[in-house]
Design a protein around this motif. Structure first.
Motif, PDB file in Angstrom:
ATOM      1  N   ILE A   1       8.980 -10.670   9.162  1.00 47.08           N
ATOM      2  CA  ILE A   1       9.895  -9.628   9.632  1.00 47.08           C
ATOM      3  C   ILE A   1      10.987 -10.237  10.501  1.00 47.08           C
ATOM      4  O   ILE A   1      12.181  -9.958  10.321  1.00 47.08           O
ATOM      5  CB  ILE A   1       9.120  -8.537  10.404  1.00 47.08           C
ATOM      6  N   GLU A   2      10.592 -11.081  11.442  1.00 44.87           N
ATOM      7  CA  GLU A   2      11.576 -11.704  12.330  1.00 44.87           C
ATOM      8  C   GLU A   2      12.547 -12.589  11.554  1.00 44.87           C
ATOM      9  O   GLU A   2      13.755 -12.588  11.816  1.00 44.87           O
ATOM     10  CB  GLU A   2      10.887 -12.502  13.429  1.00 44.87           C
ATOM     11  N   GLU A   3      12.056 -13.333  10.591  1.00 41.19           N
ATOM     12  CA  GLU A   3      12.934 -14.178   9.785  1.00 41.19           C
ATOM     13  C   GLU A   3      13.939 -13.331   9.006  1.00 41.19           C
ATOM     14  O   GLU A   3      15.134 -13.653   8.967  1.00 41.19           O
ATOM     15  CB  GLU A   3      12.112 -15.031   8.812  1.00 41.19           C
ATOM     16  N   ALA A   4      13.472 -12.247   8.402  1.00 42.39           N
ATOM     17  CA  ALA A   4      14.373 -11.361   7.655  1.00 42.39           C
ATOM     18  C   ALA A   4      15.415 -10.734   8.593  1.00 42.39           C
ATOM     19  O   ALA A   4      16.587 -10.600   8.226  1.00 42.39           O
ATOM     20  CB  ALA A   4      13.573 -10.269   6.951  1.00 42.39           C
ATOM     21  N   TRP A   5      14.983 -10.371   9.802  1.00 40.44           N
ATOM     22  CA  TRP A   5      15.897  -9.792  10.786  1.00 40.44           C
ATOM     23  C   TRP A   5      17.020 -10.782  11.110  1.00 40.44           C
ATOM     24  O   TRP A   5      18.203 -10.434  11.077  1.00 40.44           O
ATOM     25  CB  TRP A   5      15.098  -9.447  12.054  1.00 40.44           C
ATOM     26  N   HIS A   6      16.638 -12.013  11.442  1.00 43.31           N
ATOM     27  CA  HIS A   6      17.651 -13.007  11.817  1.00 43.31           C
ATOM     28  C   HIS A   6      18.515 -13.416  10.628  1.00 43.31           C
ATOM     29  O   HIS A   6      19.705 -13.677  10.809  1.00 43.31           O
ATOM     30  CB  HIS A   6      16.982 -14.216  12.473  1.00 43.31           C
ATOM     31  N   ASP A   7      17.951 -13.443   9.429  1.00 45.27           N
ATOM     32  CA  ASP A   7      18.762 -13.727   8.233  1.00 45.27           C
ATOM     33  C   ASP A   7      19.817 -12.655   8.024  1.00 45.27           C
ATOM     34  O   ASP A   7      20.947 -12.950   7.642  1.00 45.27           O
ATOM     35  CB  ASP A   7      17.874 -13.824   6.990  1.00 45.27           C
ATOM     36  N   HIS A   8      19.441 -11.411   8.281  1.00 43.86           N
ATOM     37  CA  HIS A   8      20.372 -10.314   8.044  1.00 43.86           C
ATOM     38  C   HIS A   8      21.406 -10.162   9.162  1.00 43.86           C
ATOM     39  O   HIS A   8      22.592  -9.962   8.898  1.00 43.86           O
ATOM     40  CB  HIS A   8      19.606  -9.001   7.859  1.00 43.86           C
ATOM     41  N   PHE A   9      20.951 -10.226  10.414  1.00 43.36           N
ATOM     42  CA  PHE A   9      21.848  -9.974  11.530  1.00 43.36           C
ATOM     43  C   PHE A   9      22.463 -11.231  12.142  1.00 43.36           C
ATOM     44  O   PHE A   9      23.360 -11.143  12.968  1.00 43.36           O
ATOM     45  CB  PHE A   9      21.106  -9.184  12.631  1.00 43.36           C
TER      46      PHE A   9
ATOM     47  N   GLU B   1      19.816  -3.715  18.757  1.00 47.29           N
ATOM     48  CA  GLU B   1      18.498  -3.525  19.370  1.00 47.29           C
ATOM     49  C   GLU B   1      17.632  -4.765  19.150  1.00 47.29           C
ATOM     50  O   GLU B   1      17.895  -5.554  18.240  1.00 47.29           O
ATOM     51  CB  GLU B   1      17.797  -2.319  18.744  1.00 47.29           C
ATOM     52  N   PRO B   2      16.577  -4.930  19.951  1.00 44.77           N
ATOM     53  CA  PRO B   2      15.648  -6.045  19.727  1.00 44.77           C
ATOM     54  C   PRO B   2      14.960  -5.922  18.361  1.00 44.77           C
ATOM     55  O   PRO B   2      14.971  -4.855  17.739  1.00 44.77           O
ATOM     56  CB  PRO B   2      14.624  -5.881  20.856  1.00 44.77           C
ATOM     57  N   VAL B   3      14.333  -6.996  17.945  1.00 42.26           N
ATOM     58  CA  VAL B   3      13.667  -7.046  16.640  1.00 42.26           C
ATOM     59  C   VAL B   3      12.636  -5.923  16.531  1.00 42.26           C
ATOM     60  O   VAL B   3      11.805  -5.735  17.418  1.00 42.26           O
ATOM     61  CB  VAL B   3      12.973  -8.415  16.420  1.00 42.26           C
ATOM     62  N   HIS B   4      12.745  -5.171  15.441  1.00 45.03           N
ATOM     63  CA  HIS B   4      11.805  -4.094  15.157  1.00 45.03           C
ATOM     64  C   HIS B   4      11.794  -3.840  13.657  1.00 45.03           C
ATOM     65  O   HIS B   4      12.590  -4.424  12.921  1.00 45.03           O
ATOM     66  CB  HIS B   4      12.184  -2.818  15.921  1.00 45.03           C
ATOM     67  N   ILE B   5      10.903  -2.976  13.221  1.00 42.65           N
ATOM     68  CA  ILE B   5      10.782  -2.658  11.799  1.00 42.65           C
ATOM     69  C   ILE B   5      10.535  -1.159  11.652  1.00 42.65           C
ATOM     70  O   ILE B   5       9.864  -0.556  12.492  1.00 42.65           O
ATOM     71  CB  ILE B   5       9.649  -3.491  11.128  1.00 42.65           C
TER      72      ILE B   5
ATOM     73  N   ASP C   1       0.813  -1.226   0.000  1.00 41.77           N
ATOM     74  CA  ASP C   1       0.000   0.000   0.000  1.00 41.77           C
ATOM     75  C   ASP C   1       0.843   1.272   0.000  1.00 41.77           C
ATOM     76  O   ASP C   1       0.476   2.268   0.631  1.00 41.77           O
ATOM     77  CB  ASP C   1      -0.964   0.026   1.186  1.00 41.77           C
ATOM     78  N   GLY C   2       1.973   1.243  -0.674  1.00 37.42           N
ATOM     79  CA  GLY C   2       2.835   2.418  -0.740  1.00 37.42           C
ATOM     80  C   GLY C   2       3.786   2.572   0.428  1.00 37.42           C
ATOM     81  O   GLY C   2       4.621   3.474   0.440  1.00 37.42           O
ATOM     82  N   TYR C   3       3.680   1.709   1.427  1.00 33.90           N
ATOM     83  CA  TYR C   3       4.581   1.721   2.578  1.00 33.90           C
ATOM     84  C   TYR C   3       5.757   0.793   2.298  1.00 33.90           C
ATOM     85  O   TYR C   3       5.595  -0.274   1.701  1.00 33.90           O
ATOM     86  CB  TYR C   3       3.882   1.214   3.843  1.00 33.90           C
ATOM     87  N   ARG C   4       6.940   1.194   2.760  1.00 36.80           N
ATOM     88  CA  ARG C   4       8.108   0.319   2.686  1.00 36.80           C
ATOM     89  C   ARG C   4       8.476  -0.071   4.108  1.00 36.80           C
ATOM     90  O   ARG C   4       8.656   0.782   4.981  1.00 36.80           O
ATOM     91  CB  ARG C   4       9.286   1.020   2.019  1.00 36.80           C
ATOM     92  N   PHE C   5       8.567  -1.375   4.349  1.00 31.03           N
ATOM     93  CA  PHE C   5       8.907  -1.937   5.657  1.00 31.03           C
ATOM     94  C   PHE C   5      10.354  -2.410   5.586  1.00 31.03           C
ATOM     95  O   PHE C   5      10.680  -3.268   4.769  1.00 31.03           O
ATOM     96  CB  PHE C   5       7.959  -3.088   5.987  1.00 31.03           C
ATOM     97  N   PHE C   6      11.197  -1.877   6.443  1.00 29.70           N
ATOM     98  CA  PHE C   6      12.634  -2.125   6.323  1.00 29.70           C
ATOM     99  C   PHE C   6      13.311  -1.998   7.681  1.00 29.70           C
ATOM    100  O   PHE C   6      12.694  -1.598   8.666  1.00 29.70           O
ATOM    101  CB  PHE C   6      13.254  -1.118   5.337  1.00 29.70           C
ATOM    102  N   PHE C   7      14.595  -2.333   7.696  1.00 30.05           N
ATOM    103  CA  PHE C   7      15.417  -2.022   8.854  1.00 30.05           C
ATOM    104  C   PHE C   7      16.756  -1.513   8.362  1.00 30.05           C
ATOM    105  O   PHE C   7      17.122  -1.715   7.204  1.00 30.05           O
ATOM    106  CB  PHE C   7      15.577  -3.193   9.829  1.00 30.05           C
ATOM    107  N   TYR C   8      17.450  -0.800   9.225  1.00 32.37           N
ATOM    108  CA  TYR C   8      18.767  -0.278   8.899  1.00 32.37           C
ATOM    109  C   TYR C   8      19.810  -1.354   9.169  1.00 32.37           C
ATOM    110  O   TYR C   8      19.672  -2.138  10.102  1.00 32.37           O
ATOM    111  CB  TYR C   8      19.077   0.963   9.735  1.00 32.37           C
ATOM    112  N   SER C   9      20.849  -1.375   8.359  1.00 31.32           N
ATOM    113  CA  SER C   9      21.908  -2.372   8.552  1.00 31.32           C
ATOM    114  C   SER C   9      22.672  -2.140   9.839  1.00 31.32           C
ATOM    115  O   SER C   9      23.183  -3.078  10.445  1.00 31.32           O
ATOM    116  CB  SER C   9      22.868  -2.361   7.365  1.00 31.32           C
ATOM    117  N   ASN C  10      22.753  -0.892  10.284  1.00 33.85           N
ATOM    118  CA  ASN C  10      23.427  -0.573  11.544  1.00 33.85           C
ATOM    119  C   ASN C  10      22.336  -0.260  12.566  1.00 33.85           C
ATOM    120  O   ASN C  10      21.886   0.875  12.674  1.00 33.85           O
ATOM    121  CB  ASN C  10      24.360   0.624  11.358  1.00 33.85           C
TER     122      ASN C  10
END
Length: 80
Positions: free
Chosen positions: A71-79, A23-27, A8-17
């Motif tokens: 979101i949690e899976e993407a977080w753990h895959d990245h970090f 920090e705990p899992v967030h978006i 819906d025009g929103y981008r859900f992301f996290f910063y690499s740093n």
């Protein structure tokens, strides 16, 4: 800034740093230059909001709840 998904025009992301210690899992969510950050645990809630109205925050909270596992899976895959 890994993007987890767009909706819906929103981008859900996290910063690499995401802080040291990590920090705990967030978006983060951005649309039209407006950004908010949501914690996933213990429940989905805004950590900060820079311009979304209450209605948008409720909508975003529901979207994040529906996609929490992704979101949690993407977080753990990245970090790791």
């Amino acid at each position: 800034m890994p993007t987890v998904f767009r909706l819906d025009g929103y981008r859900f992301f996290f910063y690499s740093n995401e802080g040291e210690p990590l920090e705990p899992v967030h978006i983060h969510v951005i649309k039209d230059g407006i950004e908010a950050k949501f914690w996933l645990y213990p429940d989905v809630r805004p950590a900060y909001n820079h311009g979304f109205d209450a209605r948008a925050l409720r909508k975003l909270s529901m979207i994040i709840e529906d996609h929490a596992a992704e979101i949690e899976e993407a977080w753990h895959d990245h970090f790791g």
